[in-house]
Design a protein around this motif. Structure first.
Motif, PDB file in Angstrom:
ATOM      1  N   ALA A  24      44.417  45.971  47.039  1.00  0.00           N
ATOM      2  CA  ALA A  24      45.159  47.236  47.131  1.00  0.00           C
ATOM      3  C   ALA A  24      46.631  47.033  46.784  1.00  0.00           C
ATOM      4  O   ALA A  24      47.290  47.947  46.287  1.00  0.00           O
ATOM      5  N   GLY A  25      47.140  45.818  47.023  1.00  0.00           N
ATOM      6  CA  GLY A  25      48.542  45.520  46.743  1.00  0.00           C
ATOM      7  C   GLY A  25      48.832  45.180  45.284  1.00  0.00           C
ATOM      8  O   GLY A  25      49.980  45.016  44.894  1.00  0.00           O
ATOM      9  N   LEU A  26      47.778  45.087  44.488  1.00  0.00           N
ATOM     10  CA  LEU A  26      47.964  44.742  43.076  1.00  0.00           C
ATOM     11  C   LEU A  26      48.363  45.985  42.278  1.00  0.00           C
ATOM     12  O   LEU A  26      47.903  47.086  42.562  1.00  0.00           O
ATOM     13  N   SER A  27      49.158  45.766  41.268  1.00  0.00           N
ATOM     14  CA  SER A  27      49.457  46.869  40.341  1.00  0.00           C
ATOM     15  C   SER A  27      48.213  47.087  39.490  1.00  0.00           C
ATOM     16  O   SER A  27      47.319  46.232  39.456  1.00  0.00           O
ATOM     17  N   GLU A  28      48.137  48.199  38.780  1.00  0.00           N
ATOM     18  CA  GLU A  28      46.980  48.456  37.914  1.00  0.00           C
ATOM     19  C   GLU A  28      46.791  47.341  36.891  1.00  0.00           C
ATOM     20  O   GLU A  28      45.680  46.911  36.641  1.00  0.00           O
ATOM     21  N   ASP A  29      47.904  46.856  36.319  1.00  0.00           N
ATOM     22  CA  ASP A  29      47.812  45.777  35.330  1.00  0.00           C
ATOM     23  C   ASP A  29      47.274  44.495  35.957  1.00  0.00           C
ATOM     24  O   ASP A  29      46.443  43.800  35.369  1.00  0.00           O
ATOM     25  N   GLU A  30      47.768  44.168  37.162  1.00  0.00           N
ATOM     26  CA  GLU A  30      47.298  42.955  37.850  1.00  0.00           C
ATOM     27  C   GLU A  30      45.816  43.085  38.190  1.00  0.00           C
ATOM     28  O   GLU A  30      45.051  42.136  38.045  1.00  0.00           O
ATOM     29  N   LYS A  31      45.414  44.279  38.634  1.00  0.00           N
ATOM     30  CA  LYS A  31      44.013  44.509  38.975  1.00  0.00           C
ATOM     31  C   LYS A  31      43.139  44.364  37.722  1.00  0.00           C
ATOM     32  O   LYS A  31      42.100  43.716  37.761  1.00  0.00           O
ATOM     33  N   LYS A  32      43.588  44.937  36.606  1.00  0.00           N
ATOM     34  CA  LYS A  32      42.826  44.816  35.355  1.00  0.00           C
ATOM     35  C   LYS A  32      42.711  43.357  34.931  1.00  0.00           C
ATOM     36  O   LYS A  32      41.662  42.927  34.448  1.00  0.00           O
ATOM     37  N   ALA A  33      43.792  42.598  35.105  1.00  0.00           N
ATOM     38  CA  ALA A  33      43.770  41.175  34.737  1.00  0.00           C
ATOM     39  C   ALA A  33      42.770  40.415  35.612  1.00  0.00           C
ATOM     40  O   ALA A  33      42.013  39.571  35.111  1.00  0.00           O
ATOM     41  N   GLN A  34      42.764  40.715  36.911  1.00  0.00           N
ATOM     42  CA  GLN A  34      41.830  40.059  37.837  1.00  0.00           C
ATOM     43  C   GLN A  34      40.386  40.422  37.466  1.00  0.00           C
ATOM     44  O   GLN A  34      39.513  39.570  37.438  1.00  0.00           O
ATOM     45  N   ILE A  35      40.138  41.694  37.163  1.00  0.00           N
ATOM     46  CA  ILE A  35      38.797  42.142  36.771  1.00  0.00           C
ATOM     47  C   ILE A  35      38.372  41.440  35.483  1.00  0.00           C
ATOM     48  O   ILE A  35      37.251  40.953  35.371  1.00  0.00           O
ATOM     49  N   LYS A  36      39.286  41.352  34.520  1.00  0.00           N
ATOM     50  CA  LYS A  36      38.973  40.698  33.242  1.00  0.00           C
ATOM     51  C   LYS A  36      38.659  39.210  33.461  1.00  0.00           C
ATOM     52  O   LYS A  36      37.745  38.656  32.854  1.00  0.00           O
ATOM     53  N   LYS A  37      39.413  38.565  34.357  1.00  0.00           N
ATOM     54  CA  LYS A  37      39.240  37.134  34.627  1.00  0.00           C
ATOM     55  C   LYS A  37      37.901  36.861  35.325  1.00  0.00           C
ATOM     56  O   LYS A  37      37.190  35.934  34.977  1.00  0.00           O
ATOM     57  N   VAL A  38      37.572  37.666  36.325  1.00  0.00           N
ATOM     58  CA  VAL A  38      36.378  37.413  37.130  1.00  0.00           C
ATOM     59  C   VAL A  38      35.144  38.098  36.536  1.00  0.00           C
ATOM     60  O   VAL A  38      34.097  37.484  36.387  1.00  0.00           O
ATOM     61  N   ASN A  39      35.253  39.384  36.217  1.00  0.00           N
ATOM     62  CA  ASN A  39      34.194  40.168  35.587  1.00  0.00           C
ATOM     63  C   ASN A  39      32.835  39.991  36.255  1.00  0.00           C
ATOM     64  O   ASN A  39      31.845  39.633  35.613  1.00  0.00           O
TER      65      ASN A  39
END
Length: 132
Positions: A24-39
């Protein structure tokens, strides 16, 4: 949101709240990066000391969220372990591969994705440690 993750008798629910809070504390860009990394979508089936089973889902494929209950859509990997093992993994006291090799952790589905859960724990660890 975090109150929905709590489950009486499960220490893991505190860790899951910390992970959800860190997402919840991540920015949208950080969240997208995490999603892209883990997927991946992880379904966690945890059993506590009194034999009760709880199910939580960490979605790092679509929403970047944590919720209680089975994965919707279907999980990429289902991880089954006891509550204490989950807490030890999340806190870094136990290595995931060691837990798997010794039978403390079982995985169904794409087992290689289970290794990515470690990075999820590490990213939330600062907040999770404060709770433990």
């Amino acid at each position: 949101m975090s109150a929905d993750l709590k489950e009486e008798g499960f220490q893991a629910s505190e860790v899951l709240v910390a992970i959800a809070t860190s997402f919840a504390g991540l920015s949208e860009d950080e969240k997208k990066a995490q999603i892209k990394k883990v997927n991946a979508i992880f379904e966690l089936q945890l059993k506590n000391g009194s034999g009760k089973t709880g199910t939580w889902t960490i979605d790092l494929k679509k929403t970047g969220s944590v919720y209680k209950g089975p994965a919707k859509p279907k999980a990429d990997v289902t991880i089954i372990m006891d509550d204490a093992t989950f807490v030890d993994l999340a806190s870094g006291k136990l290595d995931g591969q060691k837990a798997f090799m010794t039978g403390k952790l079982k995985a169904k589905g794409n087992i290689m994705l289970a290794t990515k859960l470690d990075s999820v724990f590490k990213s939330a660890q600062g907040k999770a440690k404060a709770k433990l």
